[in-house]
Design a protein around this motif. Structure first.
Motif, PDB file in Angstrom:
ATOM      1  N   SER A 279       0.829  -1.209   0.000  1.00 29.53           N
ATOM      2  CA  SER A 279       0.000   0.000   0.000  1.00 29.53           C
ATOM      3  C   SER A 279       0.863   1.258   0.000  1.00 29.53           C
ATOM      4  O   SER A 279       0.572   2.229  -0.716  1.00 29.53           O
ATOM      5  CB  SER A 279      -0.913  -0.012   1.232  1.00 29.53           C
ATOM      6  OG  SER A 279      -1.664   1.164   1.311  1.00 29.53           O
ATOM      7  N   SER A 282       2.363   1.702  -3.369  1.00 29.32           N
ATOM      8  CA  SER A 282       1.331   2.166  -4.294  1.00 29.32           C
ATOM      9  C   SER A 282       1.041   3.647  -4.096  1.00 29.32           C
ATOM     10  O   SER A 282       0.930   4.415  -5.066  1.00 29.32           O
ATOM     11  CB  SER A 282       0.058   1.339  -4.091  1.00 29.32           C
ATOM     12  OG  SER A 282      -0.991   1.824  -4.905  1.00 29.32           O
ATOM     13  N   GLN A 283       0.924   4.057  -2.813  1.00 24.44           N
ATOM     14  CA  GLN A 283       0.643   5.462  -2.532  1.00 24.44           C
ATOM     15  C   GLN A 283       1.803   6.360  -2.961  1.00 24.44           C
ATOM     16  O   GLN A 283       1.590   7.444  -3.527  1.00 24.44           O
ATOM     17  CB  GLN A 283       0.375   5.648  -1.033  1.00 24.44           C
ATOM     18  CG  GLN A 283      -0.912   5.022  -0.553  1.00 24.44           C
ATOM     19  CD  GLN A 283      -2.135   5.615  -1.230  1.00 24.44           C
ATOM     20  OE1 GLN A 283      -2.194   6.817  -1.477  1.00 24.44           O
ATOM     21  NE2 GLN A 283      -3.099   4.767  -1.546  1.00 24.44           N
ATOM     22  N   TYR A 285       3.942   5.697  -5.316  1.00 24.12           N
ATOM     23  CA  TYR A 285       3.950   5.735  -6.784  1.00 24.12           C
ATOM     24  C   TYR A 285       2.866   6.673  -7.302  1.00 24.12           C
ATOM     25  O   TYR A 285       3.081   7.461  -8.231  1.00 24.12           O
ATOM     26  CB  TYR A 285       3.748   4.322  -7.322  1.00 24.12           C
ATOM     27  CG  TYR A 285       3.779   4.229  -8.824  1.00 24.12           C
ATOM     28  CD1 TYR A 285       4.972   4.346  -9.525  1.00 24.12           C
ATOM     29  CD2 TYR A 285       2.600   4.041  -9.551  1.00 24.12           C
ATOM     30  CE1 TYR A 285       5.005   4.270 -10.906  1.00 24.12           C
ATOM     31  CE2 TYR A 285       2.617   3.966 -10.935  1.00 24.12           C
ATOM     32  CZ  TYR A 285       3.819   4.085 -11.606  1.00 24.12           C
ATOM     33  OH  TYR A 285       3.842   4.008 -12.974  1.00 24.12           O
ATOM     34  N   LYS A 286       1.649   6.580  -6.679  1.00 22.30           N
ATOM     35  CA  LYS A 286       0.556   7.457  -7.119  1.00 22.30           C
ATOM     36  C   LYS A 286       0.876   8.918  -6.848  1.00 22.30           C
ATOM     37  O   LYS A 286       0.595   9.793  -7.677  1.00 22.30           O
ATOM     38  CB  LYS A 286      -0.739   7.062  -6.415  1.00 22.30           C
ATOM     39  CG  LYS A 286      -1.352   5.770  -6.932  1.00 22.30           C
ATOM     40  CD  LYS A 286      -2.633   5.441  -6.189  1.00 22.30           C
ATOM     41  CE  LYS A 286      -3.246   4.142  -6.715  1.00 22.30           C
ATOM     42  NZ  LYS A 286      -4.485   3.781  -5.970  1.00 22.30           N
TER      43      LYS A 286
END
Length: 519
Positions: A279, A282-283, A285-286
């Motif tokens: 997570s 992912s965060q 990267y976002k």
């Protein structure tokens, strides 16, 4: 953050996480192996104890018969013993004490009927021990007087036991195993020993003779090398070939259950770490993508505003020219340019504000019954001059008989204008656009097809994301800020409508809108 540093940090974090997972896996595997070894040690102790008790029980049973018989046999007093002697002299009483310790071996024959054996008779030795004390004293007349007394006469238990075990091993060697021990006895002994060691496991057993299964066995015994343990029986028998095999079918379950609690906790905590790590990555990267998108957005918006601002500045400078002030035609032309560029900037700001309001659910769309085909024609009028200026066309092929939908006229018009505007922008040559409509059940389908650049499958998946624009390197031949199609998707979602796209690189794209009809 520098791209190389970002990649390095991700790689190090990933390696660390893999190391944690590997250590947890190694710990669980090592704990399982340790528990297996501990189980094996405990089981072997159980089997050795059972084998010892089986043999001891047999010896005790025969000893009861033997004991009752030999106790009735009297030891003759005239038997000569091999004696050990020592002397003590008491001068005050003129007495000499001689102490002797003798050992006697006597051969006896015992009837085989007493021991349930087929032999005529059984010969054995009885060991006895006799201790005596002899007192030699001198009388008044100088003569010696001798007096002997037997102090004790008993069995030598240790010697006797060894002799008896050897004797029994010869007696029972010819007896079948089912007469020496039964399945219930083995089962009871095994169960008791396992309970004492806290091993709650099911088991099956069998006694083998010369590697052949005998009648003494449990009902469901099967020889399984991975879970079967073996121990020899009647080890004091010289020619004994009996082995006790015990299969613990629940071995794996028992071993797993002993580490299951800690293993589950370990796996749960590891899974939480993995999910949290995934997570977080992912965060990150976002956020990095959003940062890049915002940078691109600011650059694009700056570029979008720079042109109209420059145009307005030029027009204002021109209006200052005395010649222009007196020329009505030039004056109207420059004022029109200022008005158009101002509208253009206003439209860009409106698009941003609309998206923001849609995300916050602050944009209240009033809906009414409108004709979708009329809205489409109105949208075409907004872009017709641009299309004609580039030498292209927009053709309609309306086939729908029912066209009334419940929608917001202004926003639905903007939706179609945005799609047409994209078709124009992404046409390298003159824009060629065809619009089709048809009825499918209770819906109307509107297809807007162009012959422009087209899109790859990767781009098609993301074109409705806010701020997203296809990467074209350093080439910025298509202006925009990536809000048009995001606005289109948001408006259609609010209308409970659907939008799809079909595209092939260098062959154009088709946007398909599906709206519900009202009657």
């Amino acid at each position: 953050m520098n791209k190389k540093l970002f990649v390095l940090l991700i790689a190090l974090m990933s390696l660390s996480l893999l190391g944690i997972v590997f250590v947890q896996g190694y710990w669980i595997s090592n704990a399982y192996q340790t528990k297996q070894e501990q189980f094996t040690i405990n089981v072997r102790q159980v089997l050795l104890s059972v084998a010892k008790k089986v043999q001891l029980k047999e010896i005790e049973a025969y000893y009861q018969v033997y004991s009752a018989y030999v106790d009735s046999i009297e030891v003759p007093d005239n038997v000569t013993f091999t004696e050990l002697a020592y002397k003590i002299q008491n001068k005050s009483t003129n007495e000499t004490y001689l102490f002797t310790d003798g050992i006697l071996e006597q051969d006896y024959k015992l009837s085989s009927g007493l021991l349930d054996n087929e032999l005529d008779s059984i010969q054995f030795k009885k060991l006895t021990n006799r201790k005596t004390k002899t007192v030699i004293s001198e009388g008044l007349d100088g003569a010696s007087k001798t007096e002997s007394k037997v102090e004790s006469f008993s069995r030598l238990k240790d010697y006797e036991r060894n002799q008896f075990e050897n004797f029994i091993s010869e007696v029972v060697a010819l007896s079948p195993i089912y007469k020496r021990v039964d399945a219930d006895e083995i089962n009871e002994l095994l169960r008791k020993e396992l309970d004492e060691r806290g091993l709650k496991s099911d088991f099956e057993f069998a006694i083998y003779s010369n590697n052949l299964e005998t009648k003494v066995r449990s009902k469901n015994f099967k020889l399984k090398p991975e879970s079967t343990y073996v121990v020899p029986l009647f080890v004091s028998d010289k020619n004994s070939q009996f082995d006790l095999y015990v299969d613990f079918s629940g071995k794996r379950k028992l071993v797993l259950s002993s580490i299951l609690g800690m293993a589950i906790l370990s796996l749960v905590f590891t899974a939480v770490i993995v999910l949290a790590y995934a997570s977080a990555i992912s965060q990150i990267y976002k956020q990095r993508q959003i940062s890049q998108i915002k940078t691109d957005f600011i650059n694009n918006m700056t570029h979008e505003f720079k042109t109209p601002i420059a145009t307005i500045n030029l027009a204002l400078d021109s209006l200052k020219n005395p010649k222009v002030k007196d020329n009505r035609e030039f004056l109207e032309r420059y004022l029109g340019m200022i008005r158009d560029e101002n509208k253009r900037m206003h439209m860009q700001v409106e698009n941003v504000l609309r998206i923001s309001k849609l995300e916050k659910n602050e944009l209240n769309l009033s809906k009414e019954a409108i004709d979708l085909q009329e809205i489409t024609l109105e949208a075409i009028n907004h872009v017709s001059l641009i299309v004609e200026d580039r030498g292209g066309y927009v053709k309609t092929h309306f086939g729908a008989m029912k066209t009334t939908v419940l929608a917001n006229k202004s926003h639905l018009t903007n939706v179609i204008v945005n799609i047409l505007d994209n078709a124009i922008k992404y046409s390298n040559n003159e824009p060629k656009i065809d619009i089709y409509s048809e009825n499918v059940k209770n819906s109307i389908i509107l297809k807007i097809r162009d012959q422009g650049q087209g899109m790859s499958k990767a781009v098609m998946k993301r074109i409705f994301e806010k701020f997203y624009r296809e990467h074209t390197g350093d080439i910025h031949n298509v202006k925009g800020h990536g809000l048009g199609l995001a606005y289109v998707k948001s408006i259609l979602d609010d209308h409970d409508a659907e939008i799809y796209v079909e595209s092939e690189k260098d062959k154009g794209s088709t946007f398909i809108l599906k709206l519900h009809l009202i009657t």
